[in-house]
Write an enzyme that holds these catalytic residues in place. Structure first.
Site, PDB file in Angstrom:
ATOM      1  N   HIS A  83       0.874  -1.170   0.000  1.00  0.00           N
ATOM      2  CA  HIS A  83       0.000   0.000   0.000  1.00  0.00           C
ATOM      3  C   HIS A  83       0.911   1.220   0.000  1.00  0.00           C
ATOM      4  CE1 HIS A  83      -3.246  -2.698   1.983  1.00  0.00           C
ATOM      5  NE2 HIS A  83      -3.428  -2.626   0.674  1.00  0.00           N
ATOM      6  N   HIS A 190       3.314  -3.655   6.389  1.00  0.00           N
ATOM      7  CA  HIS A 190       2.228  -2.688   6.215  1.00  0.00           C
ATOM      8  C   HIS A 190       2.255  -1.659   7.343  1.00  0.00           C
ATOM      9  CE1 HIS A 190      -0.357  -4.739   3.057  1.00  0.00           C
ATOM     10  NE2 HIS A 190       0.587  -5.633   3.295  1.00  0.00           N
ATOM     11  N   GLU A 281       2.054  -5.325  10.584  1.00  0.00           N
ATOM     12  CA  GLU A 281       1.560  -3.955  10.689  1.00  0.00           C
ATOM     13  C   GLU A 281       2.469  -3.242  11.678  1.00  0.00           C
ATOM     14  OE1 GLU A 281      -0.937  -2.721   8.968  1.00  0.00           O
ATOM     15  OE2 GLU A 281      -1.950  -4.516   8.183  1.00  0.00           O
TER      16      GLU A 281
END
Length: 443
Positions: A83, A190, A281
């Site tokens: 992303h 991420h 994450e």
């Protein structure tokens, strides 16, 4: 007077200290190319494809034989910036590259890791998205998707539902890349939360969705892998550091338990590429200010390095016929944890099975022959930087050129749609046992 050593030193390219700032495409390429030139004996830089806007998808390989696979040396990979607006992982991987190459020959752990592992690092899978973000922002921005407005972590084939979307250049490049290497372990980096998430990200009743989770046949290994990373990151291990976010005991979560997604990359790696992948994450804020980057590196350095070492879990080896010829495309799996796409030997007859300490029965299957079973015992304290080696010689008569070994890849269709319960891993009692085991193992 001539000083040949000094003259040689002046000719050698030097790598400037990598600063803690955001490296856009041009600066990132400059750094990667300089590293590849300065440390050519242990690195190899190549592009696996191009983004929608034509930017290279760079991968830097670190290892003693960086350009080619060697039998017995497992392949590991990190992928970040899938992303485009989740940026911490991108910078952490650049600093990881810098740390690896500058500590080879100095730090015994790093030296052994490079000697025993072929490490592939992709700092940015979505460079177009990163370039599209105008300024740091903790929340969603239009840089999340690729230039065609596709979320790349929803763009892979899905084993549970028909994910009939247009495969993007970045996705296709990764899918093709996975076919060229025998990747064993991986993580994709991420941002937007602080947790280590493990497969499955999607699921059906057969994988435990009635219990609000979706577990693989290798759930014990995945929980261990996630905890290995989270336990060395003080903030992640706390499990509640992001405001207004769900709490994650011990800093880990099953992906489906958190929220289901279709077409995720970690599920695709595990099902179709025989590669165990988790999702990391790394920051509550997706795109934090540059001055925060040193603290992220300090929090994640030990985790990044320790996680790479886990590629040496379990057992590895080659499968041969009775004449010593290696056998490709032979199914090699633990008897009670079959994969929906059977795990097979590569073109060198190699297999790698990530397993925790214990006794296992390995089932080796060649079409047209009875299954061959062999028992392995993986000790609690395995060899440093090497899985247990177990070569398997099959008792076949004559040459194996006559054996018709299937070379078909697993179909990219919903594989779990009508599947009955396939693994004890979906039972609640085992789930609780595994959590207890983790606490005992690391206390």
């Amino acid at each position: 007077m001539d000083f040949p050593c000094l003259r040689l030193g002046l000719l050698l390219p030097l790598v400037a200290a990598l600063d803690f700032s955001y490296h856009h495409q041009e600066r990132m390429e400059e750094f990667l190319k300089t590293v590849a030139q300065s440390y050519s004996s242990i690195t190899h830089l190549h592009s696996i494809g191009k983004s929608v806007e034509g930017r290279n998808l760079w991968v830097l390989v670190v290892g003693r034989f960086p350009k080619t696979h060697r039998v017995g040396i497992p392949e590991f990979k990190y992928v970040a910036n899938m992303h485009g607006d989740e940026t911490v992982g991108r910078e952490l991987l650049l600093h990881l590259i810098d740390y690896l190459v500058t500590n080879d020959g100095k730090d015994p752990d790093i030296t052994n890791l490079i000697s025993s592992t072929r490490i592939h690092i992709m700092p940015s899978m979505n460079p177009d998205g990163f370039e599209a973000v105008k300024k740091p922002d903790c929340y969603y921005s239009n840089g999340r998707e690729n230039r065609n407005n596709y979320d790349l972590n929803r763009n892979f084939p899905d084993a549970f539902v028909l994910n009939d979307v247009s495969r993007q250049p970045e996705t296709v490049a990764v899918m093709q890349w996975l076919k060229t290497e025998t990747f064993v372990l991986s993580a994709n980096l991420h941002g937007g939360a602080l947790v280590a998430s493990y497969p499955f990200d999607n699921g059906v009743q057969a994988t435990g969705t009635l219990f609000s989770r979706s577990l693989t046949p290798d759930d014990d290994v995945f929980q261990y892998l996630a905890y290995t990373y989270a336990s060395r990151n003080i903030n992640m291990k706390k499990g509640d550091q992001c405001k207004n976010k769900v709490k994650f005991p011990n800093g880990i979560t099953n992906g489906y338990s958190w929220y289901p997604i279709q077409g995720g990359m970690q599920d695709y790696n595990y099902i179709w590429a025989q590669c165990f992948e988790i999702t990391l994450e790394l920051s509550c804020c997706k795109y934090p200010r540059e001055e925060k980057l040193p603290s992220f590196w300090n929090s994640n350095k030990a985790s990044l390095i320790e996680y790479m070492k886990q590629v040496h879990l379990g057992v590895k080896g080659q499968v041969f016929d009775q004449n010593g010829n290696p056998l490709p495309n032979v199914i090699v799996e633990v008897q009670d944890r079959k994969h929906i796409c059977p795990y097979k030997t590569n073109k060198f007859g190699e297999y790698y099975l990530l397993l925790l300490p214990g006794s296992y029965i390995i089932n080796v299957t060649v079409p047209g022959y009875d299954p061959y079973f062999t028992e392995v015992f993986i000790p609690k304290k395995s060899q440093n930087f090497s899985a247990l080696t177990k070569d398997i010689r099959l008792p076949f008569q004559g040459q194996l050129n006559s054996i018709q070994v299937s070379n078909l890849s697993c179909p990219t269709i919903p594989l779990y749609r009508d599947l009955p319960g396939h693994s004890a891993a979906t039972k609640p009692s085992l789930f609780l046992f595994l959590v207890t085991l983790l606490h005992i193992f690391f206390k």
